[in-house]
Design an enzyme around this catalytic site. Structure first.
Site, PDB file in Angstrom:
ATOM      1  N   ASP A   1      49.242 -36.793 -47.124  1.00 64.46           N
ATOM      2  CA  ASP A   1      48.700 -35.918 -46.847  1.00 64.46           C
ATOM      3  C   ASP A   1      48.479 -34.789 -46.881  1.00 64.46           C
ATOM      4  O   ASP A   1      49.956 -34.183 -46.836  1.00 64.46           O
ATOM      5  CB  ASP A   1      47.728 -36.302 -45.189  1.00 64.46           C
ATOM      6  CG  ASP A   1      46.448 -36.349 -44.986  1.00 64.46           C
ATOM      7  OD1 ASP A   1      45.882 -35.156 -45.009  1.00 64.46           O
ATOM      8  OD2 ASP A   1      46.005 -37.507 -44.366  1.00 64.46           O
TER       9      ASP A   1
ATOM     10  N   TYR B   1      29.120 -33.190 -51.342  1.00 66.70           N
ATOM     11  CA  TYR B   1      29.970 -34.628 -51.098  1.00 66.70           C
ATOM     12  C   TYR B   1      29.154 -35.669 -51.835  1.00 66.70           C
ATOM     13  O   TYR B   1      30.181 -36.470 -52.052  1.00 66.70           O
ATOM     14  CB  TYR B   1      30.076 -34.740 -49.485  1.00 66.70           C
ATOM     15  CG  TYR B   1      30.271 -36.007 -49.330  1.00 66.70           C
ATOM     16  CD1 TYR B   1      31.856 -36.646 -49.136  1.00 66.70           C
ATOM     17  CD2 TYR B   1      29.881 -37.368 -48.699  1.00 66.70           C
ATOM     18  CE1 TYR B   1      32.559 -37.955 -48.543  1.00 66.70           C
ATOM     19  CE2 TYR B   1      30.659 -38.301 -48.172  1.00 66.70           C
ATOM     20  CZ  TYR B   1      31.636 -38.690 -48.579  1.00 66.70           C
ATOM     21  OH  TYR B   1      32.506 -39.464 -47.967  1.00 66.70           O
TER      22      TYR B   1
END
Length: 269
Positions: free
Chosen positions: A42, A162
């Site tokens: 991450d 998106y």
């Protein structure tokens, strides 16, 4: 007699991007519970450290690294370090993603480019790096991409960039599945509906009527009548990553409570 559990991942190494978030953690828990060693990735360092500590307490073997998956050199270095720490990565879960709620006519080019980089290009870079090492090692593997219902139908509400990126994820999945089938690398994707994560709750738990109204509108579009939970997504990832799905590649699996099957003009009984 050998192990006949098709969901057993003992001896495998699973790398999960976006592992600090709600879906990423749930996926890591599911794969770790089935015996996989976990490489958690991450960009959010403190949150990733928290996830790694939580998962280590379950007894899973855990390694983590803070990496921007849009950086080609950083991705190659990540795979080198993960291989040194755990062995060849043979399960990749491309979960990292970002988005915006901005009307197309107001969307800045830099924001568009960043969403495409993270949601689509980053997934390609990760898949390529994993596949290169699998091919060199002569071993099979599985890639599971996290797409969205937004990759097949338009959501509106400023989800433009998106949605376009997730449409690309669907085709990335199909093309890589065909390119790598003869090499023993399966590539599939999951299309969740709205998932009840902490990040999602910040969108709908807003003061005033907007949040509750938006949540009610979303649930009306899900025939099963509820949001997906992170564990719903994790269970589907486990299936596609495991030998239980050994004859499945190039599939785009909806985990959406029937959302994509519901016509906009349709009604439930």
């Amino acid at each position: 007699m050998g192990n006949t559990d098709a969901f057993d991942l003992s001896g495998r190494v699973a790398l999960i991007t976006g592992a600090a978030g709600g879906i990423g953690r749930a996926v890591a828990r599911a794969l770790g519970a089935r015996g996989a060693a976990l490489a958690l990735v991450d960009v959010r360092g403190p949150e990733l450290a928290d996830a790694a500590a939580e998962l280590s307490e379950t007894g899973a073997k855990v390694w983590s690294d803070v990496v921007d998956i849009t950086d080609e050199a950083a991705v190659e270095g990540l795979l080198d370090r993960a291989t040194d720490a755990l062995g060849t990565v043979n399960v990749l879960v491309n979960n990292a993603a970002i988005g915006t709620h901005t009307a197309p006519e107001e969307l800045e080019l830099a924001v568009w480019q960043r969403i495409i980089e993270v949601d689509l290009t980053g997934g390609f870079l990760m898949a390529r790096a994993v596949a290169r090492r699998l091919i060199a090692a002569g071993g099979p593997g599985a890639v599971v991409n996290l797409s969205s219902i937004a990759g097949s139908t338009a959501l509106g509400r400023g989800n433009f960039a998106y949605s376009v990126a997730k449409g690309g994820v669907n085709q990335l999945t199909r093309e890589l599945a065909i390119e790598w089938a003869s090499l023993g690398i399966r590539v599939n994707a999951i299309q969740p509906c709205q998932v009840n994560t902490p990040l999602f709750r910040t969108l709908v738990d807003t003061p005033g009527p907007d949040g509750p109204q938006l949540l009610a509108r979303m649930v009306r579009g899900i025939p099963l009548g509820r949001l997906a939970e992170p564990e719903d997504i994790a269970n589907a990832v486990l299936f596609l990553a495991s030998d239980a799905a050994s004859m499945i590649t190039g599939a785009i699996l909806p985990v959406d409570g029937g959302n994509l099957s519901l016509n906009a003009g349709g009604t439930l009984r």
